[in-house]
Design a protein around this motif. Sequence first.
Motif, PDB file in Angstrom:
ATOM      1  N   ALA A  47      46.627  39.322  50.654  1.00  0.00           N
ATOM      2  CA  ALA A  47      45.771  39.132  49.640  1.00  0.00           C
ATOM      3  C   ALA A  47      45.919  36.896  49.776  1.00  0.00           C
ATOM      4  N   PRO A  57      37.990  32.586  43.247  1.00  0.00           N
ATOM      5  CA  PRO A  57      37.779  34.161  42.653  1.00  0.00           C
ATOM      6  C   PRO A  57      35.737  33.772  43.195  1.00  0.00           C
ATOM      7  N   PRO A  76      38.799  41.462  36.667  1.00  0.00           N
ATOM      8  CA  PRO A  76      40.138  41.756  37.027  1.00  0.00           C
ATOM      9  C   PRO A  76      40.571  40.277  37.913  1.00  0.00           C
ATOM     10  N   THR A  80      45.432  42.388  38.966  1.00  0.00           N
ATOM     11  CA  THR A  80      44.807  42.101  40.677  1.00  0.00           C
ATOM     12  C   THR A  80      45.612  43.303  41.368  1.00  0.00           C
TER      13      THR A  80
END
Length: 152
Positions: A47, A57, A76, A80
């Motif tokens: 990530a 994002p 989200p 996450t």
Amino acid sequence: MGPVVAGGIAALAALVALAALSGPLLDALDVTPETFRIAAGFVLLVAGVRSLFQPRPTEEPELAGWRAAIWPVAFPLMFTPEVAAFALTAGASEGVAAAAGGLAIGVAGVITAGFVVRRPMADGVLRWSGTLLALLVVLAGTFLMIDGIRDV
């Protein structure tokens, strides 16, 4: 209360609940906390690397009214997979209070960033901060994996 604050509170509540259930959940999955720490570290590492190359994002469709706090703010954007993995491993190894404290600090930071007025200078600072935080996530993931490997 705006959607950012309400979404942060909802995400924090869900994450603390996940941390509280970490022991029974890992037991049900027959996974040791040490082994899960390795997996959580890998998830954080991936990530963090992804965030280094895609710092913003993607756009999410928003629900109307108060429901915007749930989608896309709480889920989200704040809840996450990497944060859920962190909540599980922190809850299992450090305890719920420590996990809740760390999660609360993170959510408070995200809520604070949500109130920054969007201007070129502020956007630059947010981009720089996001890159620095992504690097810290990569480091945290690496250290979690090493710690898990040492404990196994």
